[in-house]
Motif scaffolding. Structure first.
Motif, mmCIF file in Angstrom:
data_model
loop_
_atom_site.group_PDB
_atom_site.id
_atom_site.type_symbol
_atom_site.label_atom_id
_atom_site.label_comp_id
_atom_site.label_asym_id
_atom_site.label_seq_id
_atom_site.Cartn_x
_atom_site.Cartn_y
_atom_site.Cartn_z
ATOM 1 N N TRP A 204 0.996 -1.198 -0.317
ATOM 2 C CA TRP A 204 0.173 0.121 0.495
ATOM 3 C C TRP A 204 0.401 1.716 0.054
ATOM 4 O O TRP A 204 0.377 2.100 0.284
ATOM 5 N N SER A 205 2.055 1.071 0.568
ATOM 6 C CA SER A 205 3.135 2.162 -0.050
ATOM 7 C C SER A 205 2.795 2.379 -1.198
ATOM 8 O O SER A 205 3.416 4.180 -1.719
ATOM 9 N N GLN A 206 1.893 2.212 -2.018
ATOM 10 C CA GLN A 206 2.096 2.100 -3.750
ATOM 11 C C GLN A 206 1.584 3.826 -3.761
ATOM 12 O O GLN A 206 1.759 4.189 -4.746
ATOM 13 N N ASN A 207 0.612 3.084 -2.886
ATOM 14 C CA ASN A 207 -0.371 4.806 -3.469
ATOM 15 C C ASN A 207 -0.060 6.188 -2.637
ATOM 16 O O ASN A 207 0.922 6.015 -2.091
ATOM 17 N N MET A 208 0.003 6.920 -3.497
ATOM 18 C CA MET A 208 -0.088 8.377 -2.959
ATOM 19 C C MET A 208 -0.544 8.818 -1.600
ATOM 20 O O MET A 208 0.679 9.510 -0.841
ATOM 21 N N TYR A 209 -1.479 7.759 -0.991
ATOM 22 C CA TYR A 209 -1.900 8.468 0.464
ATOM 23 C C TYR A 209 -1.904 7.512 1.735
ATOM 24 O O TYR A 209 -1.033 8.464 2.439
ATOM 25 N N PHE A 210 -0.658 6.558 0.581
ATOM 26 C CA PHE A 210 -1.099 5.692 2.083
ATOM 27 C C PHE A 210 0.398 5.277 1.811
ATOM 28 O O PHE A 210 1.417 4.133 2.159
ATOM 29 N N ASN A 216 5.740 12.645 2.412
ATOM 30 C CA ASN A 216 4.252 12.544 1.674
ATOM 31 C C ASN A 216 3.272 13.372 2.942
ATOM 32 O O ASN A 216 3.147 13.633 4.532
ATOM 33 N N PRO A 217 2.653 14.191 2.728
ATOM 34 C CA PRO A 217 1.944 15.583 3.284
ATOM 35 C C PRO A 217 0.354 14.383 3.885
ATOM 36 O O PRO A 217 -0.315 15.325 5.008
ATOM 37 N N SER A 218 -0.214 13.579 3.795
ATOM 38 C CA SER A 218 -1.309 12.782 4.113
ATOM 39 C C SER A 218 -1.321 12.259 5.129
ATOM 40 O O SER A 218 -0.344 12.089 5.777
ATOM 41 N N ARG A 219 -2.440 12.903 5.771
ATOM 42 C CA ARG A 219 -2.562 12.516 6.931
ATOM 43 C C ARG A 219 -2.979 10.591 7.286
ATOM 44 O O ARG A 219 -2.834 9.880 8.277
ATOM 45 N N GLU A 220 -2.664 9.750 5.981
ATOM 46 C CA GLU A 220 -2.908 8.529 5.684
ATOM 47 C C GLU A 220 -1.747 8.065 5.471
ATOM 48 O O GLU A 220 -1.569 6.567 4.853
ATOM 49 N N ARG A 221 -0.552 9.111 5.073
ATOM 50 C CA ARG A 221 0.970 8.192 5.641
ATOM 51 C C ARG A 221 0.860 7.013 6.242
ATOM 52 O O ARG A 221 0.604 6.963 7.740
ATOM 53 N N CYS A 222 2.125 6.160 6.002
ATOM 54 C CA CYS A 222 2.211 4.763 5.880
ATOM 55 C C CYS A 222 1.014 3.846 7.386
ATOM 56 O O CYS A 222 0.622 3.163 7.720
ATOM 57 N N SER A 223 -0.287 3.718 5.931
ATOM 58 C CA SER A 223 -1.433 3.663 6.883
ATOM 59 C C SER A 223 -2.200 2.466 5.723
ATOM 60 O O SER A 223 -1.309 2.117 4.474
ATOM 61 N N MET A 241 -9.864 4.257 10.925
ATOM 62 C CA MET A 241 -8.577 4.759 11.189
ATOM 63 C C MET A 241 -8.028 3.889 11.927
ATOM 64 O O MET A 241 -6.754 3.760 12.285
ATOM 65 N N CYS A 242 -8.604 2.378 11.742
ATOM 66 C CA CYS A 242 -7.547 1.165 12.679
ATOM 67 C C CYS A 242 -6.230 1.062 11.649
ATOM 68 O O CYS A 242 -5.347 0.305 12.446
ATOM 69 N N GLY A 243 -6.014 1.800 10.724
ATOM 70 C CA GLY A 243 -5.038 0.920 9.874
ATOM 71 C C GLY A 243 -3.620 2.026 9.785
ATOM 72 O O GLY A 243 -3.133 1.705 9.227
ATOM 73 N N HIS A 244 -4.558 3.212 10.823
ATOM 74 C CA HIS A 244 -2.833 3.801 10.531
ATOM 75 C C HIS A 244 -1.578 3.287 11.032
ATOM 76 O O HIS A 244 -1.852 3.305 12.517
ATOM 77 N N GLY A 245 -0.698 3.364 10.179
ATOM 78 C CA GLY A 245 0.661 3.632 10.818
ATOM 79 C C GLY A 245 1.428 2.389 10.689
ATOM 80 O O GLY A 245 1.700 1.858 11.470
ATOM 81 N N MET A 246 0.440 1.884 10.152
ATOM 82 C CA MET A 246 0.442 0.197 10.373
ATOM 83 C C MET A 246 2.183 -0.316 9.273
ATOM 84 O O MET A 246 2.419 -1.907 9.673
ATOM 85 N N GLN A 247 2.168 0.008 8.228
ATOM 86 C CA GLN A 247 3.235 0.182 7.527
ATOM 87 C C GLN A 247 4.423 0.611 8.469
ATOM 88 O O GLN A 247 5.755 -0.404 7.747
ATOM 89 N N ALA A 248 4.669 0.823 9.055
ATOM 90 C CA ALA A 248 5.747 1.338 10.397
ATOM 91 C C ALA A 248 6.174 0.108 11.063
ATOM 92 O O ALA A 248 6.747 0.015 11.729
ATOM 93 N N ARG A 249 5.246 -0.473 10.835
ATOM 94 C CA ARG A 249 4.574 -2.097 12.041
ATOM 95 C C ARG A 249 5.792 -3.019 11.362
ATOM 96 O O ARG A 249 5.513 -3.304 9.909
ATOM 97 N N GLY A 250 6.380 -3.474 12.245
ATOM 98 C CA GLY A 250 6.652 -5.251 11.472
ATOM 99 C C GLY A 250 5.655 -5.994 11.529
ATOM 100 O O GLY A 250 4.948 -5.481 12.036
ATOM 101 N N TYR A 251 6.352 -7.573 11.116
ATOM 102 C CA TYR A 251 4.906 -8.348 10.586
ATOM 103 C C TYR A 251 4.198 -8.623 11.700
ATOM 104 O O TYR A 251 3.276 -8.862 12.332
#
Length: 322
Positions: A204-210, A216-223, A241-251
């Motif tokens: 989901w990091s391929q999306n400009m919002y995520f 990235n100035p989006s509020r959904e960054r790393c989500s 907003m349950c997926g907020h910041g999940m890309q910054a976490r490990g598996y």
């Protein structure tokens, strides 16, 4: 004796005249020709009693009534109407972003093609037009062969097919926020297959919002979308907003809140476990096509036989007055 002998020739002549008149009248009745209609052309048949054409107007060839059923045209018109309605509801900019996977465009194209093919079959069977029937048969044959080739190539080149599916999913992820129908489709797939992204949730990091970059100035960054989250059955209101910041976490850390497995592997596993279901669906799609092809060819052959019969009757008609 003389009067009797004089009367006999008259009676005999009258009898002969009556017999000749009856014979000529019977000949006229025997030579009477009945019209036979072929399409929009009116052809003369052979004398009554001579061959099949003498039995009266011919019956419609078998299979004609099966090919002119309006079910296919009604379904195609509904598909086109739904596609046009969905297309008009969208913004022009968003619709142009991802035409290749736009469900509205797909419905319109499939509906128009279905209408044209069924129109050829319906009108061709009603008017007994060989050209339209041949077009109907050829189109069904091409579609059937394309479906068969796609299935065989997908099975033989499974790795390339997997790469193509991955490319389509990644393209859909990029345009996730650009198309509402596409967004709903992705959310539905991730909920049903309990997956997130293509290979993993980090796609989901391929999306400009995520995107997870610091710029990235989006509020959904790393989500990730809310459809990736593990939902509680007792939860009445969904936390978007349950997926907020999940890309910054490990598996391991993220797996406590979202689905970390990609949708491609889940789709492959589902396909392997539902081969009989997919085979039944494929057979259900292919069987009507095969029936349509066979009926069209039979009807074409019957029409050609009728044409040959009409030409034969015209060339060999028996006229006692000629």
């Amino acid at each position: 004796m003389g009067r009797q002998s004089g009367e006999c020739p008259a009676n005999e002549s009258a009898g002969r005249g009556t017999g000749l008149g009856a014979g000529l009248s019977g000949a006229r009745r025997g030579a009477k020709r009945g019209p036979v209609w072929f399409g929009s052309a009116r052809l003369r048949s052979a004398p009554l009693g001579h061959g099949e054409a003498g039995r009266g107007p011919r019956r419609a060839p078998r299979g004609r009534f099966l090919l002119r059923e309006p079910g296919g045209q009604m379904i195609s018109m509904v598909m086109v109407a739904v596609g046009v309605y969905a297309r008009l509801l969208k913004h022009a900019e968003a619709a142009m972003a991802c035409l290749a996977v736009d469900p509205a465009i797909l419905l319109i194209v499939v509906g128009v093609l279905t209408f044209l093919i069924t129109f050829c079959g319906c009108v061709g069977s009603l008017r007994e037009n060989i050209c339209l029937l041949q077009m109907f048969s050829v189109c069904l044959t091409i579609i059937f062969l394309l479906q068969l080739a796609a299935g065989v190539l997908g099975f033989v080149f499974s790795d390339k097919a997997r790469g193509k599916v991955s490319e389509i999913i990644n393209g859909a992820i990029v345009h996730y926020r650009d198309d509402l129908d596409l967004q709903n489709l992705i959310d539905f797939g991730q909920k049903e297959f309990s997956c997130c992204g293509g290979v993993s949730y980090k796609d989901w990091s391929q999306n400009m919002y995520f995107n997870c970059t610091a710029a990235n100035p989006s509020r959904e960054r790393c989500s990730v979308p809310f459809s990736c989250c593990l939902h509680d059955t007792d939860q009445a209101v969904i936390n978007t907003m349950c997926g907020h910041g999940m890309q910054a976490r490990g598996y391991l850390e993220a797996s406590a809140f979202i689905h970390t497995n990609g949708c491609i592997d889940k789709l492959v596993n589902w396909t392997h476990s539902n081969l009989f279901l997919l085979g039944g669906i494929t057979l259900g799609l292919a069987l009507p096509q095969l029936v349509g092809i066979v009926l069209a060819r039979l009807l074409i052959n019957q029409i050609r036989d009728q044409i040959k019969l009409q030409l034969y009757n015209q060339q060999h008609r028996a006229d006692p007055w000629s």
